[in-house]
Write a protein that holds these residues in place. Structure first.
Motif, PDB file in Angstrom:
ATOM      1  N   GLU A 191      42.520  22.691  77.618  1.00  0.00           N
ATOM      2  CA  GLU A 191      41.976  22.750  78.951  1.00  0.00           C
ATOM      3  C   GLU A 191      41.198  23.891  79.197  1.00  0.00           C
ATOM      4  OE1 GLU A 191      44.565  23.849  82.977  1.00  0.00           O
ATOM      5  OE2 GLU A 191      44.560  21.099  81.578  1.00  0.00           O
ATOM      6  N   ASP A 249      53.082  20.609  73.400  1.00  0.00           N
ATOM      7  CA  ASP A 249      53.225  20.545  74.596  1.00  0.00           C
ATOM      8  C   ASP A 249      54.515  21.294  74.253  1.00  0.00           C
ATOM      9  OD1 ASP A 249      51.435  19.021  76.225  1.00  0.00           O
ATOM     10  OD2 ASP A 249      52.053  16.810  75.780  1.00  0.00           O
ATOM     11  N   TYR A 295      45.752  13.732  73.773  1.00  0.00           N
ATOM     12  CA  TYR A 295      46.524  12.693  73.011  1.00  0.00           C
ATOM     13  C   TYR A 295      46.298  11.671  72.661  1.00  0.00           C
ATOM     14  CZ  TYR A 295      51.208  13.983  76.010  1.00  0.00           C
ATOM     15  OH  TYR A 295      51.893  14.573  76.489  1.00  0.00           O
ATOM     16  N   TRP A 296      44.913  10.786  73.994  1.00  0.00           N
ATOM     17  CA  TRP A 296      43.688   9.920  72.391  1.00  0.00           C
ATOM     18  C   TRP A 296      43.555  10.150  71.185  1.00  0.00           C
ATOM     19  CZ3 TRP A 296      45.386   5.810  73.161  1.00  0.00           C
ATOM     20  CH2 TRP A 296      46.088   4.843  73.871  1.00  0.00           C
ATOM     21  N   THR A 331      45.723  16.881  77.522  1.00  0.00           N
ATOM     22  CA  THR A 331      45.569  16.514  78.566  1.00  0.00           C
ATOM     23  C   THR A 331      45.167  14.626  77.459  1.00  0.00           C
ATOM     24  OG1 THR A 331      43.198  16.552  77.620  1.00  0.00           O
ATOM     25  CG2 THR A 331      43.390  17.923  79.190  1.00  0.00           C
ATOM     26  N   SER A 332      44.926  13.609  78.371  1.00  0.00           N
ATOM     27  CA  SER A 332      45.516  12.501  78.319  1.00  0.00           C
ATOM     28  C   SER A 332      43.484  12.675  76.835  1.00  0.00           C
ATOM     29  CB  SER A 332      44.615  11.320  79.597  1.00  0.00           C
ATOM     30  OG  SER A 332      43.447  12.063  79.828  1.00  0.00           O
ATOM     31  N   GLY A 333      42.900  12.780  76.968  1.00  0.00           N
ATOM     32  CA  GLY A 333      42.262  13.097  76.121  1.00  0.00           C
ATOM     33  C   GLY A 333      42.584  13.435  74.599  1.00  0.00           C
TER      34      GLY A 333
END
Length: 168
Positions: free
Chosen positions: A140, A64, A15-16, A11-13
């Motif tokens: 997730e 991924d 990735y960050w 998720t974007s979280g």
């Protein structure tokens, strides 16, 4: 013919979290490179941090591309550092189910024993609230699938298409 099920991407979280971790490691490497540490301490520290940077970069890259592969007689989980292959005879195929922590709070992750645990990505061996052991590859909390085994642990995965596996 093997069936391949892609694990859910970061998720974007996630990735960050990885980007922040990698930036901190690069910052530490830069600090050590320019520090006035004794030469042997500098070399060892730099080497260990560089190895850590490469390891987390590889996990970030492979996260991924993780997948569950069910062949004619084996179940293979292709994830960074923790590839698992089990004979299908040791997997409780009929008990594979979606996991909802609201409905099954005793299967929540309690503590990590070996693996990566960061915001947006959990990978490795965990103890569950019910004190059982589980191998987890989760990016997730939606689309979770729980696969029980005869080896005394469960496999918990976040899949892109969990219903495709469950309909098998």
């Amino acid at each position: 013919m093997p069936q391949v099920y892609a694990l859910a991407p970061l998720t974007s979280g996630g990735y960050w979290s990885f980007i922040a971790l990698l930036a901190i490691l690069v910052g530490l490497l830069t600090f050590i490179y320019f520090s006035t540490l004794p030469e042997i301490s500098k070399i060892i520290s730099f080497g260990l941090l560089l190895l850590t940077l490469f390891a987390f970069s590889w996990v970030f890259y492979k996260a991924d591309d993780s997948k569950l592969i069910i062949g004619d007689d084996t179940l293979t989980l292709d994830v960074p550092f923790y590839a698992i292959t089990l004979p299908l005879a040791e997997v409780k195929i009929k008990e594979i189910q979606r996991l909802d922590w609201q409905r099954d709070p005793d299967l929540k992750l309690e503590s990590r024993h070996n693996g990566v645990g960061m915001a947006g990505y959990q990978l490795g061996w965990f103890k569950l609230s019910n004190k059982q052991k589980a191998f987890v590859a989760m990016s997730e909390e939606q689309n979770l699938v729980m696969i029980p085994t005869l080896r005394g642990y469960r496999i918990i995965l976040s899949l892109q298409e969990p219903d495709r596996l469950l309909s098998r």
